[in-house]
Design a protein around this motif. Sequence first.
Motif, PDB file in Angstrom:
ATOM      1  N   VAL A 154       0.842  -1.205   0.000  1.00 59.72           N
ATOM      2  CA  VAL A 154       0.000   0.000   0.000  1.00 59.72           C
ATOM      3  C   VAL A 154       0.876   1.254   0.000  1.00 59.72           C
ATOM      4  CG1 VAL A 154      -1.695   1.331   1.310  1.00 59.72           C
ATOM      5  CG2 VAL A 154      -1.943  -1.149   1.122  1.00 59.72           C
ATOM      6  N   ALA A 155       1.950   1.211   0.786  1.00 60.13           N
ATOM      7  CA  ALA A 155       2.884   2.340   0.810  1.00 60.13           C
ATOM      8  C   ALA A 155       3.519   2.547  -0.562  1.00 60.13           C
ATOM      9  CB  ALA A 155       3.965   2.105   1.866  1.00 60.13           C
ATOM     10  N   ASP A 228      -4.349  -1.196   5.504  1.00 59.84           N
ATOM     11  CA  ASP A 228      -3.360  -0.475   4.698  1.00 59.84           C
ATOM     12  C   ASP A 228      -1.947  -0.981   4.931  1.00 59.84           C
ATOM     13  OD1 ASP A 228      -2.976   0.435   7.256  1.00 59.84           O
ATOM     14  OD2 ASP A 228      -2.944   2.567   6.745  1.00 59.84           O
ATOM     15  N   GLY A 229      -1.803  -2.137   5.532  1.00 55.55           N
ATOM     16  CA  GLY A 229      -0.479  -2.718   5.745  1.00 55.55           C
ATOM     17  C   GLY A 229       0.362  -1.998   6.771  1.00 55.55           C
ATOM     18  N   GLY A 230      -0.272  -1.154   7.585  1.00 58.04           N
ATOM     19  CA  GLY A 230       0.458  -0.434   8.623  1.00 58.04           C
ATOM     20  C   GLY A 230       0.894   0.962   8.232  1.00 58.04           C
ATOM     21  N   PHE A 231       0.455   1.425   7.045  1.00 54.83           N
ATOM     22  CA  PHE A 231       0.894   2.733   6.547  1.00 54.83           C
ATOM     23  C   PHE A 231       0.520   3.857   7.522  1.00 54.83           C
ATOM     24  CE2 PHE A 231       0.445   6.673   4.163  1.00 54.83           C
ATOM     25  CZ  PHE A 231       1.582   6.690   3.381  1.00 54.83           C
ATOM     26  N   TYR A 232      -0.738   3.903   7.915  1.00 47.35           N
ATOM     27  CA  TYR A 232      -1.200   4.968   8.808  1.00 47.35           C
ATOM     28  C   TYR A 232      -0.523   4.883  10.171  1.00 47.35           C
ATOM     29  CZ  TYR A 232      -4.194   7.600  11.987  1.00 47.35           C
ATOM     30  OH  TYR A 232      -4.647   8.466  12.953  1.00 47.35           O
ATOM     31  N   MET A 233      -0.418   3.694  10.732  1.00 46.59           N
ATOM     32  CA  MET A 233       0.188   3.523  12.044  1.00 46.59           C
ATOM     33  C   MET A 233       1.664   3.900  12.023  1.00 46.59           C
ATOM     34  SD  MET A 233      -2.140   2.690  14.155  1.00 46.59           S
ATOM     35  CE  MET A 233      -1.112   2.204  15.543  1.00 46.59           C
TER      36      MET A 233
END
Length: 289
Positions: A154-155, A228-233
């Motif tokens: 996603v990133a 989102d695969g951790g993008f936001y976190m």
Amino acid sequence: MEFIAGIFAGISVTLSGHPLDTIKVRMQAGHVHSLSQCILKSYRADGFRGFYYGISSPLCSIPLVNAVVFGSYSQAAAYLGNDNTNIWNGILAGSYAGLVNTTVVTPVELIKCRMQAQSHNSEIGTEMKYKNSIDCVKKIVKEQGIRGLYVGNVASIYREIPGYAANFVAYEYAKESYRKLSGKDTVPTWALFISGMWAGFNCWFWSYPQDVIKTKLQVGFPIERGWDGGFYMMAKLIYKEEGWRGFWVGFSACTIRSTIPNGFGFLAYELAYEIITRHWVREPHLVNH
């Protein structure tokens, strides 16, 4: 023809830009934030060879990646009417190229970053876990399955779409500016090189924060991974610990890595396309001179 010329562009960019890309990744991974210190410590720990850790993955695949990018861009540009002076056409065609590119670039980037992040010096890198790129792939698949190769996908999408939109718009704008200023239709070699450098800078300027997030996710930073695969976190964590500056760590290395190699890349593409069309095919260039 764009596909074949893109292969030459990919080889040129990889060979000329990999050492600084290694420094960029190590800085992004959070080990050393100073460009000069990272270069010096990397050389002392791993020698000159260390700057080329992980090059086998991009050298074998980046030519294909660039072939996909240039081919997709030209395909979209043709569909939109080949009006490269229209900024919206450039944005749409570049965005399409970036989106298509994510299908192949994520595993390549993940393997490259894992290899580049390694070092014999724990101050500048992670432990030496992988012998080579093939060993890296085997261990990732064994531990996480095929899905493990797509960590940070996603990133990558968030990076590739604006990055390549800016890349091609800047390149076409720079060439068109030369034509207007010089009053000539043909763009000389040096102007193509400068246009490529300007394109590379814009490509990374508009996508660099996303690249920092992608790198941290791919080198294995522990983070909760949602849809989102951790993008936001990961973005939230970077801002909390380092502020806005955290999204630009390593940009000093990237500025050099994104300009000169990209200049060589676009120049290699244009020259290869010219040779191919002159000797084998007679058709107009989709990316007009």
